[in-house]
Design a protein around this motif. Structure first.
Motif, PDB file in Angstrom:
ATOM      1  N   PHE A  37       6.865 -16.739  22.267  1.00 22.84           N
ATOM      2  CA  PHE A  37       7.454 -15.508  22.697  1.00 22.84           C
ATOM      3  C   PHE A  37       6.162 -14.714  23.158  1.00 22.84           C
ATOM      4  O   PHE A  37       6.352 -13.902  24.231  1.00 22.84           O
ATOM      5  N   SER A  38       5.266 -14.346  22.364  1.00 22.96           N
ATOM      6  CA  SER A  38       3.782 -13.679  22.668  1.00 22.96           C
ATOM      7  C   SER A  38       3.023 -13.952  21.802  1.00 22.96           C
ATOM      8  O   SER A  38       3.184 -14.774  20.749  1.00 22.96           O
ATOM      9  N   LYS A  39       1.849 -14.181  22.300  1.00 20.75           N
ATOM     10  CA  LYS A  39       0.389 -14.543  21.531  1.00 20.75           C
ATOM     11  C   LYS A  39      -0.037 -13.221  20.689  1.00 20.75           C
ATOM     12  O   LYS A  39      -1.032 -13.471  20.023  1.00 20.75           O
ATOM     13  N   THR A  40       0.592 -12.210  20.747  1.00 17.98           N
ATOM     14  CA  THR A  40       0.137 -11.152  20.207  1.00 17.98           C
ATOM     15  C   THR A  40       0.502 -11.134  18.530  1.00 17.98           C
ATOM     16  O   THR A  40       1.256 -11.698  18.069  1.00 17.98           O
ATOM     17  N   SER A  41      -0.429 -10.555  17.727  1.00 21.60           N
ATOM     18  CA  SER A  41      -0.285 -10.533  16.417  1.00 21.60           C
ATOM     19  C   SER A  41       0.835  -9.681  15.730  1.00 21.60           C
ATOM     20  O   SER A  41       1.320  -8.731  16.651  1.00 21.60           O
ATOM     21  N   SER A  42       1.272  -9.709  14.693  1.00 21.18           N
ATOM     22  CA  SER A  42       2.353  -8.928  14.096  1.00 21.18           C
ATOM     23  C   SER A  42       2.071  -7.323  14.334  1.00 21.18           C
ATOM     24  O   SER A  42       2.918  -6.427  14.792  1.00 21.18           O
ATOM     25  N   THR A  43       0.687  -7.017  14.019  1.00 21.42           N
ATOM     26  CA  THR A  43       0.322  -5.468  14.121  1.00 21.42           C
ATOM     27  C   THR A  43       0.512  -5.251  15.642  1.00 21.42           C
ATOM     28  O   THR A  43       0.958  -3.975  15.894  1.00 21.42           O
ATOM     29  N   GLU A  44       0.016  -5.969  16.393  1.00 23.49           N
ATOM     30  CA  GLU A  44      -0.095  -5.514  17.893  1.00 23.49           C
ATOM     31  C   GLU A  44       1.405  -5.314  18.390  1.00 23.49           C
ATOM     32  O   GLU A  44       1.528  -4.299  19.064  1.00 23.49           O
ATOM     33  N   ARG A  45       2.205  -6.362  18.169  1.00 26.27           N
ATOM     34  CA  ARG A  45       3.515  -6.295  18.479  1.00 26.27           C
ATOM     35  C   ARG A  45       4.467  -5.101  17.859  1.00 26.27           C
ATOM     36  O   ARG A  45       5.037  -4.518  18.363  1.00 26.27           O
ATOM     37  N   ALA A  46       3.999  -4.767  16.645  1.00 26.04           N
ATOM     38  CA  ALA A  46       4.641  -3.610  16.057  1.00 26.04           C
ATOM     39  C   ALA A  46       4.293  -2.363  16.807  1.00 26.04           C
ATOM     40  O   ALA A  46       5.121  -1.375  16.986  1.00 26.04           O
ATOM     41  N   MET A  47       3.012  -2.169  17.096  1.00 22.72           N
ATOM     42  CA  MET A  47       2.605  -1.000  17.998  1.00 22.72           C
ATOM     43  C   MET A  47       3.080  -0.857  19.238  1.00 22.72           C
ATOM     44  O   MET A  47       3.807   0.254  19.625  1.00 22.72           O
ATOM     45  N   VAL A  48       3.368  -1.880  20.113  1.00 26.81           N
ATOM     46  CA  VAL A  48       3.917  -2.212  21.102  1.00 26.81           C
ATOM     47  C   VAL A  48       5.304  -1.774  21.072  1.00 26.81           C
ATOM     48  O   VAL A  48       5.722  -0.842  21.957  1.00 26.81           O
ATOM     49  N   ILE A  49       6.089  -2.007  20.295  1.00 32.09           N
ATOM     50  CA  ILE A  49       7.496  -1.845  19.968  1.00 32.09           C
ATOM     51  C   ILE A  49       7.889  -0.590  19.728  1.00 32.09           C
ATOM     52  O   ILE A  49       8.420   0.378  20.013  1.00 32.09           O
ATOM     53  N   GLY A  50       6.824  -0.023  18.837  1.00 30.42           N
ATOM     54  CA  GLY A  50       6.875   1.459  18.192  1.00 30.42           C
ATOM     55  C   GLY A  50       6.728   2.450  19.657  1.00 30.42           C
ATOM     56  O   GLY A  50       7.625   3.413  19.905  1.00 30.42           O
ATOM     57  N   LEU A  51       5.666   2.171  20.412  1.00 24.25           N
ATOM     58  CA  LEU A  51       5.550   2.993  21.695  1.00 24.25           C
ATOM     59  C   LEU A  51       6.462   2.970  22.441  1.00 24.25           C
ATOM     60  O   LEU A  51       6.816   3.837  23.264  1.00 24.25           O
ATOM     61  N   GLY A  52       7.048   1.626  22.943  1.00 32.71           N
ATOM     62  CA  GLY A  52       8.137   1.436  23.542  1.00 32.71           C
ATOM     63  C   GLY A  52       9.535   2.105  23.242  1.00 32.71           C
ATOM     64  O   GLY A  52      10.330   2.895  24.016  1.00 32.71           O
ATOM     65  N   ALA A  53       9.841   2.397  21.933  1.00 33.13           N
ATOM     66  CA  ALA A  53      10.945   2.808  21.506  1.00 33.13           C
ATOM     67  C   ALA A  53      10.701   4.601  21.712  1.00 33.13           C
ATOM     68  O   ALA A  53      11.489   5.298  21.893  1.00 33.13           O
ATOM     69  N   VAL A  54       9.306   5.095  21.267  1.00 37.63           N
ATOM     70  CA  VAL A  54       8.974   6.428  21.587  1.00 37.63           C
ATOM     71  C   VAL A  54       9.262   6.703  23.021  1.00 37.63           C
ATOM     72  O   VAL A  54       9.950   7.593  23.381  1.00 37.63           O
ATOM     73  N   ASN A  55       8.800   6.053  23.912  1.00 35.67           N
ATOM     74  CA  ASN A  55       9.210   6.274  25.351  1.00 35.67           C
ATOM     75  C   ASN A  55      10.577   6.243  25.800  1.00 35.67           C
ATOM     76  O   ASN A  55      11.176   6.973  26.479  1.00 35.67           O
ATOM     77  N   LEU A  56      11.055   5.126  25.098  1.00 37.39           N
ATOM     78  CA  LEU A  56      12.800   5.138  25.534  1.00 37.39           C
ATOM     79  C   LEU A  56      13.448   6.382  24.893  1.00 37.39           C
ATOM     80  O   LEU A  56      14.390   7.070  25.758  1.00 37.39           O
ATOM     81  N   PHE A  57      13.273   6.693  23.746  1.00 40.98           N
ATOM     82  CA  PHE A  57      13.849   8.143  23.233  1.00 40.98           C
ATOM     83  C   PHE A  57      13.528   9.122  24.267  1.00 40.98           C
ATOM     84  O   PHE A  57      14.408  10.049  24.280  1.00 40.98           O
ATOM     85  N   GLY A  58      12.056   9.313  24.335  1.00 42.61           N
ATOM     86  CA  GLY A  58      11.714  10.445  25.272  1.00 42.61           C
ATOM     87  C   GLY A  58      12.419  10.579  26.745  1.00 42.61           C
ATOM     88  O   GLY A  58      12.785  11.473  27.248  1.00 42.61           O
ATOM     89  N   VAL A  59      12.628   9.286  27.196  1.00 41.22           N
ATOM     90  CA  VAL A  59      13.512   9.215  28.462  1.00 41.22           C
ATOM     91  C   VAL A  59      14.738   9.715  28.328  1.00 41.22           C
ATOM     92  O   VAL A  59      15.312  10.487  29.360  1.00 41.22           O
ATOM     93  N   ILE A  60      15.536   9.424  27.401  1.00 40.56           N
ATOM     94  CA  ILE A  60      16.728   9.839  27.026  1.00 40.56           C
ATOM     95  C   ILE A  60      16.822  11.379  26.752  1.00 40.56           C
ATOM     96  O   ILE A  60      17.774  11.950  27.398  1.00 40.56           O
TER      97      ILE A  60
END
Length: 509
Positions: free
Chosen positions: A363-386
């Motif tokens: 699915f992705s070669k990212t580590s769990s820490t990197e994936r958590a950071m990406v998902i967190g920032l993506g969620a922050v961006n989605l909330f801000g757009v709403i």
């Protein structure tokens, strides 16, 4: 008795084998140039002259660069095979080592010989060999503009791929900055009266002009990206943030890219190493097998191999179907000594992988820490757009400057924020489905490999029969009777030798 697909008709041989000792000396003149057999009764000098004319026509086409007509991948693989064989090859050598179709290997060798001052040799049995000078690569590069610019095109392709990763990853940061800057400005404007809003609106026009350019996203472009990335992977280091964003959303590409070439190379080398005659069970561990058919009675899976390497089915004395590949039985290098089958298949093929194994998708070669950071920032961006969508709808003043810009690009912000999670979800489902299929194919191949490791009596006799029918002919310099490197008149003694051989054949018949 095994059966093949209905489109493949098998009948007992009514004539002696092609390479039987009785019919071995020049019963027919086979040439990879045209794949036609010459009449058995002919004058050797006349046919040699015709052969010379046809060869000269093939390798001297004029001022055209024949290699430019080839697919880049075919040309490169053919050249690698030529280098591996030392510059003196048959069509079968290139087809088996490069995993190319026999027709592809033939066209590639003809084109390369035409462009690099290569020459052809004809053996005493009519086999045609292609001989290339040591500097044939440099000669080809000098003639072909396409080959000269290929390295620059490869670098450009790598740069475009890197820019794509940088753009998508950096766009997340840019989106968050734009969205939350807009939210702050819109919230602050709510607490002011109408007069102050108008003055602040004019202030936007005169004091704060925001200009957004996609070029700003590439400020840290690295032309040595791939080299640095490989170095980081070798050192065990992870991805940087921009890479992890792209990896989470789009993945890291097909892990089996280029593996089909490796598969056909493995099959070609296996057939060549076994003397050009194999049973379908031997190739099953390298092919895609129908999961619904667990029985060995259906051998239709071998049809792609027959088409690629110009194979043909034959029956042994016990009625078993074996497959002969005449083009892969003739080689310009190697040894005729065969390794005997001693009962353990893995010992017999110790120099090869026991079965073709596809790699599973990640699915992705990212580590769990990197994936958590990406998902967190993506969620922050989605909330801000709403939130931004609500504020833009409730906006009581006429937007200008930066707010106008944000309102114009808001649909793009929505698409980006939504696709940031929709694409990975769809891709996760796709990866799961692909991995299930890959696992099923790998298991089927492994079953055939295990059957070969401990063959039953029927399979053992079939394998031994294939070894008995196998034949590998090495065409050395001593067997060459004609070469386009020299003038025809200089080779009269070869023509006389051909006459003598043909008279012996006629008398023996």
């Amino acid at each position: 008795m095994a059966s093949v697909s209905t489109c493949l008709i098998v009948s007992p041989r009514l004539t002696p084998p092609l390479f039987s000792p009785k019919h071995k000396p020049l019963t027919r003149l086979r040439s990879p140039l045209d794949h036609h057999s010459f009449p058995r009764i002919f004058t050797s000098r006349r046919i040699l002259a015709v052969k010379a004319a046809s060869i000269d026509k093939v390798i001297k086409p004029g001022g055209l660069v024949e290699s430019d007509k080839l697919a880049t991948d075919v040309r490169k693989r053919a050249m690698e095979a030529v280098d591996e064989c030392g510059g003196r090859v048959t069509v079968g050598d290139v087809a088996s080592r490069a995993g190319l179709k026999v027709t592809e290997a033939q066209k590639a060798l003809q084109a390369l010989a035409a462009d690099t001052d290569g020459f052809l040799e004809v053996s005493d049995e009519g086999d045609v060999l292609y001989v290339f000078p040591r500097d044939y690569r440099s000669k080809l590069a000098t003639k072909s503009l396409r080959i000269q610019i290929e390295p620059f095109l490869d670098k450009a392709k790598g740069a475009v791929d890197y820019l794509t990763r940088v753009t998508f990853g950096t766009a997340l940061i840019a989106s968050i900055v734009i969205v939350y800057t807009s939210i702050i400005l819109l919230l602050s404007s709510r607490s002011e009266d109408d007069n102050r809003q108008r003055r602040r609106g004019r202030g936007y026009d005169s004091g704060f002009n925001f200009y957004f350019s996609p070029v700003d996203l590439f400020w840290y472009w690295d032309p040595n990206y791939y080299r640095r990335r490989r170095a980081r992977e070798d050192e065990g280091k992870g991805m940087n943030f921009v890479e992890s964003v792209f990896s989470f959303v789009f993945g890291d590409g097909d892990p089996n890219q280029g593996i089909e070439e490796e598969r056909w190379q493995m099959i070609g080398r296996y057939i060549t190493a076994r003397g050009g005659v194999v049973a379908a069970d031997e190739l099953a561990p390298y092919l895609d097998l129908p999961s619904s058919k667990s029985s060995r009675s259906d051998e239709s899976y071998i049809l792609p191999v027959l088409l690629r390497f110009d194979g043909q089915p034959e029956l042994d004395e016990e009625g078993n179907i074996l497959y002969r590949f005449p083009s892969l039985q003739r080689t310009a290098s190697g040894s005729t000594r065969r390794k005997e089958y001693v009962g353990k298949w893995f010992d017999f093929v110790a120099d090869m992988d026991k079965f073709f194994k596809e790699k599973k998708w990640q699915f992705s070669k990212t580590s769990s820490t990197e994936r958590a950071m990406v998902i967190g920032l993506g969620a922050v961006n989605l909330f801000g757009v709403i939130v931004l969508n609500t504020l833009l709808k409730e906006m009581a003043f006429r937007p200008s400057g930066f707010i106008t810009f944000v309102k114009n690009i808001y649909p793009l912000l929505q698409v980006y924020a939504g696709s940031f999670f929709v694409i990975p979800l769809v891709r996760w489902l796709s990866v799961k489905r692909k991995n299930d299929q890959i696992e099923s194919r790998n298991k089927a191949r492994l079953q055939f490999a295990r059957a070969l490791e401990s063959p039953d009596i029927t399979l053992r006799r079939k394998l031994l029969s294939a070894r008995d029918m196998a034949q590998k002919t090495v065409i050395g310099k001593e067997r060459i009777v004609y070469s386009t490197e020299r003038d025809m008149i200089e080779q009269d003694y070869e023509a006389d030798e051909w006459d003598r051989r043909f008279r012996e054949v006629d008398k023996s018949d």
